[in-house]
Motif scaffolding. Structure first.
Motif, PDB file in Angstrom:
ATOM      1  N   ASP A 167      59.121   2.626  -0.530  1.00  0.00           N
ATOM      2  CA  ASP A 167      58.617   1.602   0.389  1.00  0.00           C
ATOM      3  C   ASP A 167      57.099   1.618   0.430  1.00  0.00           C
ATOM      4  O   ASP A 167      56.464   0.575   0.598  1.00  0.00           O
ATOM      5  CB  ASP A 167      59.215   1.825   1.775  1.00  0.00           C
ATOM      6  CG  ASP A 167      60.729   1.705   1.735  1.00  0.00           C
ATOM      7  OD1 ASP A 167      61.222   0.569   1.684  1.00  0.00           O
ATOM      8  OD2 ASP A 167      61.412   2.749   1.701  1.00  0.00           O
ATOM      9  N   TRP A 168      56.526   2.826   0.285  1.00  0.00           N
ATOM     10  CA  TRP A 168      55.074   2.985   0.205  1.00  0.00           C
ATOM     11  C   TRP A 168      54.757   4.069  -0.819  1.00  0.00           C
ATOM     12  O   TRP A 168      55.543   4.983  -1.053  1.00  0.00           O
ATOM     13  CB  TRP A 168      54.475   3.441   1.537  1.00  0.00           C
ATOM     14  CG  TRP A 168      54.791   2.606   2.729  1.00  0.00           C
ATOM     15  CD1 TRP A 168      54.167   1.450   3.121  1.00  0.00           C
ATOM     16  CD2 TRP A 168      55.792   2.865   3.729  1.00  0.00           C
ATOM     17  NE1 TRP A 168      54.718   0.989   4.291  1.00  0.00           N
ATOM     18  CE2 TRP A 168      55.716   1.824   4.685  1.00  0.00           C
ATOM     19  CE3 TRP A 168      56.745   3.869   3.911  1.00  0.00           C
ATOM     20  CZ2 TRP A 168      56.557   1.777   5.794  1.00  0.00           C
ATOM     21  CZ3 TRP A 168      57.591   3.826   5.003  1.00  0.00           C
ATOM     22  CH2 TRP A 168      57.493   2.784   5.939  1.00  0.00           C
ATOM     23  N   HIS A 209      67.352   5.946   0.567  1.00  0.00           N
ATOM     24  CA  HIS A 209      67.723   4.553   0.829  1.00  0.00           C
ATOM     25  C   HIS A 209      69.220   4.416   1.116  1.00  0.00           C
ATOM     26  O   HIS A 209      69.641   3.511   1.845  1.00  0.00           O
ATOM     27  CB  HIS A 209      67.322   3.678  -0.357  1.00  0.00           C
ATOM     28  CG  HIS A 209      65.854   3.367  -0.401  1.00  0.00           C
ATOM     29  ND1 HIS A 209      65.225   2.897  -1.534  1.00  0.00           N
ATOM     30  CD2 HIS A 209      64.888   3.456   0.552  1.00  0.00           C
ATOM     31  CE1 HIS A 209      63.942   2.703  -1.280  1.00  0.00           C
ATOM     32  NE2 HIS A 209      63.711   3.040  -0.021  1.00  0.00           N
ATOM     33  N   LYS A 232      63.437   4.795   5.135  1.00  0.00           N
ATOM     34  CA  LYS A 232      62.274   4.364   4.365  1.00  0.00           C
ATOM     35  C   LYS A 232      61.705   5.581   3.629  1.00  0.00           C
ATOM     36  O   LYS A 232      61.938   6.725   4.009  1.00  0.00           O
ATOM     37  CB  LYS A 232      61.208   3.778   5.292  1.00  0.00           C
ATOM     38  CG  LYS A 232      61.641   2.501   6.012  1.00  0.00           C
ATOM     39  CD  LYS A 232      61.598   1.326   5.074  1.00  0.00           C
ATOM     40  CE  LYS A 232      61.736   0.000   5.803  1.00  0.00           C
ATOM     41  NZ  LYS A 232      63.106  -0.268   6.283  1.00  0.00           N
ATOM     42  N   LEU A 247      57.503  -5.586   4.111  1.00  0.00           N
ATOM     43  CA  LEU A 247      57.348  -4.479   5.047  1.00  0.00           C
ATOM     44  C   LEU A 247      55.923  -4.399   5.588  1.00  0.00           C
ATOM     45  O   LEU A 247      55.708  -4.205   6.792  1.00  0.00           O
ATOM     46  CB  LEU A 247      57.734  -3.169   4.357  1.00  0.00           C
ATOM     47  CG  LEU A 247      57.668  -1.881   5.175  1.00  0.00           C
ATOM     48  CD1 LEU A 247      58.548  -1.975   6.419  1.00  0.00           C
ATOM     49  CD2 LEU A 247      58.088  -0.693   4.309  1.00  0.00           C
ATOM     50  N   LYS A 283      55.728  -2.405   0.047  1.00  0.00           N
ATOM     51  CA  LYS A 283      56.491  -3.626  -0.191  1.00  0.00           C
ATOM     52  C   LYS A 283      55.967  -4.726   0.732  1.00  0.00           C
ATOM     53  O   LYS A 283      55.758  -4.505   1.929  1.00  0.00           O
ATOM     54  CB  LYS A 283      57.975  -3.363   0.045  1.00  0.00           C
ATOM     55  CG  LYS A 283      58.584  -2.426  -1.000  1.00  0.00           C
ATOM     56  CD  LYS A 283      60.052  -2.151  -0.746  1.00  0.00           C
ATOM     57  CE  LYS A 283      60.637  -1.271  -1.850  1.00  0.00           C
ATOM     58  NZ  LYS A 283      62.051  -0.902  -1.592  1.00  0.00           N
TER      59      LYS A 283
END
Length: 400
Positions: A212-213, A185, A190, A236, A233
């Motif tokens: 993020d995933w 980050h 990502k 996103l 998220k």
């Protein structure tokens, strides 16, 4: 005794009690999960979200209750951040196609680790080949531990995505996930975490880890096959293109314009795996009742017990000796092929995996093509380990 909760563990193999040491491939299911799936088909079976009748309401409520359980289990901020998928593999492919294909351009870089399962290599390699991206690899040391200093050297302004496993399926290495995410980050990349091997062994808190995933598979969490979850998220997910198109994921359709639902429905086209999503919810209930911290502590003790005994056998080479490991023991036994070891164990009722474990790059990094891989879960016991070790000693006596 926990074993009694798992009917398949009462099976015999070659006249011997089944010892299930293939948990990294798939876990067995408690009676409560089996019963919950049967109850759905007996009392609730209907399509969801699309009718005013009673069974549709029951099915929809049960399905969305399962989503809530996944949200709580991962400590996500909202149920809108939980997408049901077939498993970790589909979750990774969804991100590769829905985000990667639409956001990455030639010259962008993707970083993966040397520890990855093929499911977290192949989608990114295919995307890189298609779009002219550069795939870079975080190296590991001889124990199978991530080299963070080398990782930091890979990160740059072209890094758009870092995808890595929290626990190696082939070696059991637990990676420094929170640090890897934070470093990615810092350069604006990502991050996707493969949690397939971690969620059954340790607390996975997505708000703390901050990926993020994150993806996982239900069948490795004592739930059914063919179901898993993608955490993403919310903002996103809503920016990402739909993965598949059809019913359930649209707000409005004309021949001139299509309006899509927001997440999670935008990624759940068609009739989903309703019964097994509900079964996954039951599996989470079961694991939560036992306590994930208690599970991790017990499994760590069992791993230490098995590792000590395995190291005492002459001719055993343990592959993957990270200081921080989950319940995987990969090894070779001198004088025997891995298949011969697996077959000998099977004759005693002990089920282990032999092969490359869909993780060829890391095994080749360790100088081997295949290993024998016993992998442990909370329903395994020291007596199970003793049966496994006794069989290996008997093999050694035959040859040496």
């Amino acid at each position: 005794m926990i074993k009694k909760d798992f009917p398949i563990l009462r099976e015999t193999v070659n006249g011997k009690p089944l010892v299930w040491f293939d948990n990294a491939a798939t876990t067995q299911k408690p009676q409560s999960v089996i019963d919950r799936i049967a109850y759905f088909y007996e009392h609730e079976n209907s399509n969801i979200h699309r009718a005013a009748h009673e069974l549709a309401a029951r099915a929809s409520d049960a399905y969305e209750a399962a989503r809530e359980k996944v949200k709580t289990f991962l400590n996500a901020s909202s149920v809108n951040e939980i997408v049901f998928v077939r498993g970790a593999t589909e979750g990774i492919n969804l991100v590769a196609q829905s985000w990667g294909d639409h956001n990455l351009v030639a010259g962008d870089e993707i970083i993966v680790s040397n520890l990855e399962h093929h499911a977290n290599i192949v989608p990114w390699k295919r995307l890189a080949d298609k779009k002219g991206l550069k795939l870079r690899v975080i190296p590991v040391d001889d124990d199978g531990q991530i080299l963070l200093d080398e990782y930091s050297k890979l990160l740059n302004s072209k890094t758009r995505l870092v995808a890595f496993t929290q626990v190696s399926n082939a070696l059991g290495t637990v990676t420094p996930a929170k640090e890897i995410v934070k470093m990615a980050h810092a350069v604006g990349a990502k991050v996707l975490i493969d949690g397939a091997q971690s969620v059954s062994h340790m607390k996975v808190d997505v708000q703390d880890l901050n990926p993020d995933w994150l993806v996982f598979s239900g069948h490795k969490l004592f739930g059914p096959t063919g179901i898993g979850a993608l955490y993403g998220k919310e903002e996103l997910l809503n920016e990402m293109e739909p993965y598949q198109a059809g019913g359930n994921m649209i707000q409005d359709v004309t021949f001139e314009e299509i309006k899509y639902h927001k997440a999670p429905n935008r990624f759940e086209a068609g009739t989903g795996n309703i019964a097994d999503a509900i079964g996954l919810g039951a599996a989470i209930d079961y694991v939560t009742k036992l306590g994930i911290d208690a599970i991790g502590q017990y499994e760590h003790q069992l791993l230490d017990y098995a590792t000590k005994l395995l190291k005492e056998i002459p001719g055993v080479r343990l592959i993957g000796t990270a200081k921080n490991k989950a319940s995987v023991l990969s090894f070779n036994l001198q004088g025997y092929t891995n298949d011969q070891v697996g077959q000998a164990l099977n004759r005693e009722g002990v089920a282990v995996r032999t092969g490359h474990h869909c993780a060829q790059p890391i095994l080749r990094r360790m100088g081997v093509e295949t290993t024998v891989r016993p992998s442990l879960a909370f329903y395994n016991t020291t007596e199970d380990v003793d049966t496994f070790i006794k069989t290996l000693w008997e093999l050694k006596k035959v040859r040496f």
